[in-house]
Scaffold this motif. Sequence first.
Motif, PDB file in Angstrom:
ATOM      1  N   ALA A 233       1.023  -1.331   0.025  1.00  0.00           N
ATOM      2  CA  ALA A 233       0.015  -0.176   0.243  1.00  0.00           C
ATOM      3  C   ALA A 233       0.811   1.224  -0.011  1.00  0.00           C
ATOM      4  N   ILE A 234       0.430   2.307  -0.658  1.00  0.00           N
ATOM      5  CA  ILE A 234       1.084   3.477  -0.674  1.00  0.00           C
ATOM      6  C   ILE A 234       0.322   4.752   0.012  1.00  0.00           C
ATOM      7  N   HIS A 235       0.577   5.072   1.110  1.00  0.00           N
ATOM      8  CA  HIS A 235      -0.154   6.181   1.657  1.00  0.00           C
ATOM      9  C   HIS A 235       0.588   7.797   1.583  1.00  0.00           C
ATOM     10  N   PHE A 236      -0.303   8.802   1.058  1.00  0.00           N
ATOM     11  CA  PHE A 236       0.211   9.906   0.634  1.00  0.00           C
ATOM     12  C   PHE A 236      -0.435  11.003   1.705  1.00  0.00           C
ATOM     13  N   LEU A 237       0.479  11.644   2.466  1.00  0.00           N
ATOM     14  CA  LEU A 237      -0.149  12.723   3.309  1.00  0.00           C
ATOM     15  C   LEU A 237       0.454  14.120   2.882  1.00  0.00           C
ATOM     16  N   TYR A 238      -0.474  14.870   2.740  1.00  0.00           N
ATOM     17  CA  TYR A 238       0.010  16.463   2.238  1.00  0.00           C
ATOM     18  C   TYR A 238      -0.775  17.243   3.142  1.00  0.00           C
ATOM     19  N   GLY A 239       0.250  18.141   3.549  1.00  0.00           N
ATOM     20  CA  GLY A 239      -0.169  19.119   4.805  1.00  0.00           C
ATOM     21  C   GLY A 239      -0.101  20.550   3.976  1.00  0.00           C
ATOM     22  N   GLY A 240      -1.137  21.195   4.291  1.00  0.00           N
ATOM     23  CA  GLY A 240      -1.225  22.716   3.759  1.00  0.00           C
ATOM     24  C   GLY A 240      -1.915  23.382   4.912  1.00  0.00           C
ATOM     25  N   ARG A 241      -1.628  24.949   4.724  1.00  0.00           N
ATOM     26  CA  ARG A 241      -2.377  25.815   5.684  1.00  0.00           C
ATOM     27  C   ARG A 241      -3.934  26.052   5.354  1.00  0.00           C
ATOM     28  N   MET A 242      -4.071  26.455   4.044  1.00  0.00           N
ATOM     29  CA  MET A 242      -5.530  26.528   3.333  1.00  0.00           C
ATOM     30  C   MET A 242      -5.911  25.616   2.449  1.00  0.00           C
TER      31      MET A 242
END
Length: 335
Positions: A233-242
Motif C-alpha cells: 500500500a502507498i499512503h500519501f499525506l499532504y499538509g497545507g495551511r489553506m
Amino acid sequence: MATIQIENGPAFSCGPHDTIMRAAVRAGHGFPYECNAGSCGNCRFELLEGAVHHHRADSPAYGERDQRRNRWLGCQALPESDCRIKVRLDAHYESTYPPRKLAAELVDIAPITHDISEFTFRVVEAQQALPGQYALVKLPGMDAPRAYSMCEVSDDGLTWAFQIKSVPNGKASAVLARLHPGALVDIDGPYGMAYLREDADRDILCVAGGSGLSPMISVARAAARSSALAGRAIHFLYGGRMMRDLCGEPMLQALPGYGERIHYHPVLSAQPLDGAETWTGRQGFVHEAAAELFGERLKDMEVYFAGPPPMAEAIKRMLHDNAVPQGQVHFDEFY
C-alpha cells in the motif's frame, strides 16, 4: 584540475569550480553529505596538506572550532592546489547514478497551486536519477545553485521536472518568475539519500508539505509502477495551511491502483478564511495526522518525507516517539 588524496583511501580529480565533496561523489566515492549547501556540516573533512577556500564564506555549519582544527565543508571547499584530506568514506553515500553537470533548456511551466509550479527542462545528455533525489540548479544571474527535488525524470533521462514553491522575496523565486520556455540553466545531479527503496517489502508512507510535494510524488509514482512493490500500500499525506495549498491528488489519481492500494490524505493546519469554503477533512499538522492514522503500524512502514524544516523536525520527533527504526526513515536535510 586538482588531485585530492584521501588519507588511507583513494585519490580523485577535482575540476575547476567543483567542490571536493561533489567531485568525490562523481568519482564514485561515498563522501558523506546531506544538504549540499553548507548548512548541515555532515560533509566536514580535515585538511592535512594543500589549500582550499569556501565557495560560501558564511556557511552556517562552519565555525571557529572548525577553523582551529583545519576542518572544512566538503560541499563548499574549492581546492587551490592538490590536497590530502582526512574523511571517513561510507558506502551509503555512493551514488547509483554519479552526478553530472549538464546544460538544460526550460521547455514548460505548469501551475499546480497559487505558489507551486512544475518546471520541465530538457538536458543536453541523458542522465538518470533515483525517485526522490534532487539536483543543484544554477539559475541565470545567481551566484550559487539551488537544490530542487525532481518530481520525475523521463525514462530516456533527457527530461527533468521539478515542482518548485515560490518564496516571497526569494532571490531564486524572482528569477524563476521571469523564466520562459527556451531559457537555459545548468543542472548538477542527482544527489540525495531519500530515494525509493524497492527492496523494502513494507507499506509506504509519503509525507509532504510545500514543495516537498516534488520528491514525494516521484517516490509514489515509482512505487506504483514497481513490480517489486506491487503488493504494498502507498499512503500519501499532504499538509497545507489553506484549501488553496492542497495539491497532489490529481497526480496520484493518474496512477494505477489509486483508491485501492494508493491513498491520499490531505490535512489543513488552519481554518479556511473564506466563509464560502468548507472543510470537513482532517485538521492539524501532518505529523499528528500520521500518528493518528497509523499509530503502531508506523513501525512496519517505509517512511519518506519532505517539506519545510519545522515540519521535517516534527516528523522526525514523531517517528522517534513511535519507535520507527531509523533505517526505515528517508529524508534529505534542506535548510
